[in-house]
Design an enzyme around this catalytic site. Structure first.
Site, PDB file in Angstrom:
ATOM      1  N   GLU A 295      -5.547  -1.637  10.875  1.00  0.00           N
ATOM      2  CA  GLU A 295      -4.193  -1.149  10.615  1.00  0.00           C
ATOM      3  C   GLU A 295      -3.597  -0.561  11.877  1.00  0.00           C
ATOM      4  OE1 GLU A 295      -3.127   0.449   6.802  1.00  0.00           O
ATOM      5  OE2 GLU A 295      -2.447   2.310   7.764  1.00  0.00           O
TER       6      GLU A 295
ATOM      7  N   ALA B  49       5.541   2.674  -6.932  1.00  0.00           N
ATOM      8  CA  ALA B  49       5.158   1.439  -6.252  1.00  0.00           C
ATOM      9  C   ALA B  49       5.133   0.258  -7.212  1.00  0.00           C
ATOM     10  CB  ALA B  49       3.798   1.613  -5.588  1.00  0.00           C
TER      11      ALA B  49
ATOM     12  N   LYS C  90      -0.140   0.011 -12.027  1.00  0.00           N
ATOM     13  CA  LYS C  90       0.279  -0.700 -10.811  1.00  0.00           C
ATOM     14  C   LYS C  90      -0.438  -2.046 -10.697  1.00  0.00           C
ATOM     15  CE  LYS C  90      -0.710   1.382  -6.912  1.00  0.00           C
ATOM     16  NZ  LYS C  90      -0.574   2.338  -5.784  1.00  0.00           N
TER      17      LYS C  90
END
Length: 293
Positions: free
Chosen positions: A17, A127, A166
């Site tokens: 990342e 989200a 989610k």
């Protein structure tokens, strides 16, 4: 390539990342950092969106540079301070750049928000709302999770319930926030299985190479810091080279233990330092090769 397909084809995946620069002048430098990370042959590299939606304009450019250098990219996208039209524009821009993978996030509540400000003008306050939009656009969608519970969750049970919602909305895989005690992850994975959550979970590893990082990591991720890591930080606080070596060794030990215990995805938070990622890969590359053979 879609990350879901990568994860289905490998016994152990490895990813990195990076985060965008705060100012335009730093963009080329971060692009070069990302490109240098592609030389380590990760399965993908994710690019963050910036706290409170800042630096969001650079995420797509960096992700595109990663793709152009033959590595799959994962672009982060948040709901904070975005209208639905802006989100749709960003998604279309990602598609034009051949970016097929997005990490859907609510985003951190901006610290500079003024009283009465609507920081979610799109109406997407979770989200999971963004997940549905991304799936409708044909994206492979990742989600975030907290092994020790989201800092805003009332309980671990409530956190798992929200996470299942989610995943049910269409998340293809999950990436954990950083953690420093592997037992925390193993307990979390057991709770996910018990709740019927079976998507791949990538273990987020943050190498602590500067003792001053510890307090910030606790604030960001609500992470428990084991005594062993605290002792390392205390002993080598004033010796930067020793602290870096010890931090890399600690992260390496975490990764070896995770792979040995069947964890199939390792995601390294590089802090935009290719040399740290390279040192860790040197320590575990043969282990990953042997596992994937």
């Amino acid at each position: 390539m879609k990350i879901a397909d990568i994860l289905n084809s490998k016994k152990v995946s490895l990813s990195f990342e990076v985060f965008p620069p705060k100012k335009k002048e730093g963009l080329e430098s971060i692009k070069n950092t990302a490109i240098s990370l592609t030389n380590l042959k990760p399965d993908f590299i994710s690019v963050t969106f910036g706290a409170g939606g800042t630096t969001k304009g650079y995420t797509a450019e960096i992700a595109e540079a990663i793709e152009e250098n033959g590595t799959t990219s994962l672009a982060h996208l948040t709901c904070v301070r975005s209208t639905k039209e802006a989100l749709e524009y960003t998604i279309n821009d990602l598609k034009k750049r051949n970016i097929k993978n997005v990490l859907a996030l609510r985003g951190d509540f901006p610290k500079d928000a003024v009283t009465g400000e609507n920081v979610f003008p799109s109406g997407f306050v979770h989200a999971s709302d963004l997940v549905k939009l991304l799936k409708d656009e044909g994206m492979c969608v990742g989600g975030a999770c907290y092994p020790e519970g989201h800092p805003e969750s009332k309980s671990r049970e409530a956190d798992i319930e929200a996470l299942k919602y989610k995943v049910d909305a269409g998340v293809d895989f999950l990436t954990t926030q950083m953690f420093f005690d592997n037992d925390m992850l193993y307990s979390f994975l057991y709770r996910l299985q018990s709740a019927g959550i079976h998507v791949p979970v990538l273990a987020g590893i943050m190498p602590i190479t500067n003792a001053n990082q510890v307090s910030r990591m606790v604030d960001l991720s609500n992470a428990y810091i084991p005594r062993k890591l605290l002792a390392i930080c205390d002993r080598f606080r004033d010796s930067p080279d020793a602290m870096m070596q010890a931090g890399i060794a600690y992260a390496t030990d975490q990764i070896i233990d995770l792979i040995s215990n069947g964890v199939r995805g390792i995601h390294i938070y590089t802090m935009n330092k290719p040399e740290i990622a390279q040192a860790i890969i040197k320590n575990v590359d043969e282990i990953i090769k042997a596992t994937n053979s």
